[in-house]
Design a protein around this motif. Structure first.
Motif, PDB file in Angstrom:
ATOM      1  N   SER A 123       0.403 -13.700   1.319  1.00 12.63           N
ATOM      2  CA  SER A 123      -0.549 -12.892   2.074  1.00 12.63           C
ATOM      3  C   SER A 123      -0.170 -11.419   2.059  1.00 12.63           C
ATOM      4  O   SER A 123      -1.009 -10.539   1.880  1.00 12.63           O
ATOM      5  CB  SER A 123      -0.631 -13.396   3.517  1.00 12.63           C
ATOM      6  OG  SER A 123      -1.489 -12.589   4.275  1.00 12.63           O
ATOM      7  N   GLN A 127      -2.267  -8.477   0.043  1.00 10.84           N
ATOM      8  CA  GLN A 127      -2.791  -7.298   0.749  1.00 10.84           C
ATOM      9  C   GLN A 127      -2.378  -6.014   0.024  1.00 10.84           C
ATOM     10  O   GLN A 127      -3.186  -5.099  -0.155  1.00 10.84           O
ATOM     11  CB  GLN A 127      -2.282  -7.279   2.197  1.00 10.84           C
ATOM     12  CG  GLN A 127      -2.908  -6.157   3.026  1.00 10.84           C
ATOM     13  CD  GLN A 127      -2.449  -6.175   4.465  1.00 10.84           C
ATOM     14  OE1 GLN A 127      -1.860  -7.146   4.944  1.00 10.84           O
ATOM     15  NE2 GLN A 127      -2.703  -5.102   5.177  1.00 10.84           N
ATOM     16  N   GLU A 130      -4.378  -5.661  -3.162  1.00 14.21           N
ATOM     17  CA  GLU A 130      -5.743  -5.228  -2.874  1.00 14.21           C
ATOM     18  C   GLU A 130      -5.795  -3.743  -2.536  1.00 14.21           C
ATOM     19  O   GLU A 130      -6.665  -3.011  -3.002  1.00 14.21           O
ATOM     20  CB  GLU A 130      -6.306  -6.048  -1.708  1.00 14.21           C
ATOM     21  CG  GLU A 130      -7.797  -5.853  -1.489  1.00 14.21           C
ATOM     22  CD  GLU A 130      -8.365  -6.791  -0.438  1.00 14.21           C
ATOM     23  OE1 GLU A 130      -9.418  -6.447   0.129  1.00 14.21           O
ATOM     24  OE2 GLU A 130      -7.759  -7.840  -0.170  1.00 14.21           O
ATOM     25  N   GLU A 131      -4.816  -3.267  -1.736  1.00  9.93           N
ATOM     26  CA  GLU A 131      -4.770  -1.857  -1.339  1.00  9.93           C
ATOM     27  C   GLU A 131      -4.565  -0.928  -2.536  1.00  9.93           C
ATOM     28  O   GLU A 131      -5.016   0.212  -2.542  1.00  9.93           O
ATOM     29  CB  GLU A 131      -3.652  -1.633  -0.313  1.00  9.93           C
ATOM     30  CG  GLU A 131      -3.975  -2.183   1.063  1.00  9.93           C
ATOM     31  CD  GLU A 131      -2.779  -2.132   2.011  1.00  9.93           C
ATOM     32  OE1 GLU A 131      -1.661  -1.769   1.545  1.00  9.93           O
ATOM     33  OE2 GLU A 131      -2.940  -2.459   3.198  1.00  9.93           O
TER      34      GLU A 131
END
Length: 636
Positions: A123, A127, A130-131
């Motif tokens: 997770s 994240q 994705e950022e």
């Protein structure tokens, strides 16, 4: 401040290139670096990029600032395909993506606490992925490559199969994708057609970092730059404005420099005459006065004589033979090479005195059309005819009309034996060849200098209809201005291919836009062409919107969309005003900071308190503006 130069000096042997270079660049500034060929612009970039050391001086930049440098000979991995080379920019993201795939496989096997722990790690990594645009970087690559003129089929083409110009575009794409804090771009528009240059302009205008650009493309510099650093006489001069602002104020500054120099020279001459007169009296008092004046004269800080700029082209070159009013008629010309159609339905007319720019993307057939008009290659169908007494003069990019083993003056005198030595020198001076320059061998000249010799020879020819293929390539800005003056004074007819929009703007009274299905004619210069083209695009867009709305049979939806567009336009206008105000206040805060550093201010408690209170007031206003800016952006 993201970059500052303090007294940078660089010499190669006895040849001084840069002397006491001082300037500073602020965050997000777009800076043009200009100067004649050989002024030291590329040398400065190499020093800033760490590719070359300076002899003395200091460069200041924060540790976190990264510099990306596009030189005119950037190296890339020739064994990769174009797309593979782009992927090297995102290797950390690709590694992260592989880790995520590996974790996904492990999660299908693990259970209990181990699974829970791995899911937590997954997770966090997802994240971060994705950022950092992990799900969008491939789309980003596609956008940049297409913007710079590569089509989808070329993405998997090996780099070792590309031309030099294509490799330069690959290097530029790779650099833009790497997103450094500071972009140093040395002639980035070389090998780009107009559509790619326009794409690059939009990209750079919206670029979040700082940009420094060396370019001979004045239209490009006008669109992007907000500051100009000129390298002249080995040193730097800063102008806070775009290229047109710089050109206007440089002319004013040059006139001031010349006046100051002449006034000082006049005063020095006067003082020397007074000293000579005092000494001629041959008395103790007069000799003392003469010595006193001599000492004062020695202490004068002499103004360096401004190097004279080439005077504007005043030479009017009349064609030896005048053509009739109708110069060229082209009707339904078409051309293919094998199964590949180049163009069809090409029709247009040229009249005496027309100055016409032929534009279009690379590969659309502009040079092919020239070769058809010159009878160098056949056309497949259609007809063309030249008018009465029309004689063609042709300028090609390879300068095949000049002999490289001759001197400049011999090249002209051999071609035109009826011209006197003085006449030839005057003509060559108009094309910036003065003094002993005229005796240089053509083989030793730069590309731009060879271009000027070719142009001088063509302008003297019997041609009254000039076909010029990229005449401004390799020309420095001064030479371009000379050519602009020459064409504007030329009474014959000119058809030229060019990607130089500033040049087109200055010289064209008509534009022919070539595509595979024909030619579109615009009666005006480049600014007029852009205005009309945008109007056509807008009309087409509105027509498409209307068709779409009609197909939905929903007038209410269309009205809501228009209202939403108007609302967003209003908000964007408010945002723009706030951004301008923010910039203004940040400039005032900067000035306040600079005042606080002055000894006359910080040593005076009253003055420093006044300046500090002004700064606090400005910072409060800035906070409010940022809050308002955030609020308005949330509505978009």
């Amino acid at each position: 401040m993201v970059l500052a130069c303090n007294n940078i000096n660089k010499s190669f042997g006895a040849n001084t290139i840069l002397k006491n270079i001082n300037f500073q660049i602020e965050e997000k500034e777009k800076v043009a670096v200009v100067g004649v060929n050989g002024a030291g612009k590329s040398t400065l970039f190499k020093i800033l990029a760490g590719k070359l050391s300076c002899d003395s001086g200091e460069i200041f930049k924060p540790k976190e600032i990264t510099i990306g440098y596009l030189s005119q000979d950037t190296k890339i991995n020739n064994n990769n395909t174009i797309f593979e080379e782009m992927l090297t920019v995102f290797s950390p993201l690709i590694k992260m993506e592989n880790e995520l795939r590996s974790m996904e496989k492990q999660m299908s096997i693990l259970k209990g606490k181990e699974l829970s722990k791995l899911m937590q790690q997954y997770s966090i990594l997802q994240q971060e992925f994705e950022e950092k645009n992990g799900y969008g970087f491939k789309s980003q690559i596609h956008g940049v490559l297409k913007g710079l003129g590569f089509n989808q089929k070329q993405f998997n083409q090996p780099i070792n199969q590309l031309s030099g110009g294509q490799k330069t575009r690959v290097s530029l794409a790779k650099l833009l994708l790497s997103n450094p804090s500071i972009l140093l771009l040395d002639e980035p528009t070389n090998h780009l057609d107009i559509s790619a240059i326009e794409w690059l302009e939009d990209f750079l205008k919206n670029y979040s970092g700082t940009i420094m650009i060396i370019s001979h493309d004045r239209y490009f510099l006008d669109k992007i730059s907000s500051k100009v650093i000129e390298i002249e006489n080995n040193t730097a001069f800063v102008y806070n404005g775009n290229y047109s602002f710089y050109a206007k104020h440089k002319k004013i500054n040059r006139e001031i420099q010349i006046k100051q120099y002449l006034l000082q020279e006049k005063e020095i001459k006067r003082q020397k005459e007074i000293i000579k007169t005092l000494r001629s009296f041959n008395r103790e008092k007069s000799i003392k006065r003469a010595k006193s004046r001599e000492k004062a004269l020695e202490k004068i800080e002499k103004i360096e004589k401004p190097k004279s700029l080439p005077s504007p082209m005043k030479l009017t070159l009349e064609p030896k033979i005048k053509s009739g009013y109708d110069v060229l008629h082209v009707e339904n010309i078409s051309k293919s090479f094998g199964d590949k159609k180049i163009f069809e339905n090409i029709s247009f007319d040229l009249k005496k005195g027309d100055k016409v720019a032929l534009i279009g993307p690379n590969g659309v057939g502009k040079t092919t059309l020239f070769k058809i008009l010159l009878n160098q290659i056949p056309h497949d169908s259609g007809t063309f005819s030249l008018g009465t007494n029309v004689k063609i003069g042709y300028y090609d990019q390879e300068h095949q009309n000049i002999s490289h083993d001759k001197s400049i003056i011999d090249e002209i005198s051999d071609a035109y034996p009826n011209l006197s030595f003085g006449e030839i020198r005057n003509i060559l001076a108009a094309f910036l060849f003065t003094g002993d320059d005229v005796f240089k061998k053509i083989s030793t000249l730069s590309g731009g200098e060879k271009g000027r010799v070719s142009l001088a020879k063509i302008m003297l020819s019997e041609g009254n209809f000039l076909l010029l293929d990229e005449p401004t390539n390799h020309l420095e800005i001064i030479s371009k201005e000379v050519l602009e003056d020459a064409l504007n004074n030329y009474t014959g007819t000119v058809l030229y291919i060019s990607h130089d929009r500033y040049f087109i703007n200055k010289t064209a009274n008509k534009i022919l836009e070539l595509n595979s299905n024909g030619i579109t004619e615009y009666m005006g210069n480049y600014d007029y062409y852009i205005e009309k083209r945008n109007q056509i695009k807008l009309n087409t867009l509105e027509q498409n919107i209307n068709k779409k709305e009609k197909s939905k049979s929903s007038k209410e939806d269309w009205l809501r969309k228009k209202e939403e567009q108007a609302r967003q336009k209003k908000i964007k206008s408010q945002i723009e005003k706030i951004e301008n105000k923010i910039q203004q206040i940040e400039d005032e805060i900067k000035k306040a900071d600079e005042k606080l550093c002055l000894e006359e201010v910080y040593s005076d408690p009253k003055k420093s308190q006044e300046v500090y209170e002004i700064k606090l007031s400005l910072e409060e206003e800035l906070d409010k503006l940022y809050a308002e800016w955030d609020k308005l952006n949330s509505y978009l």
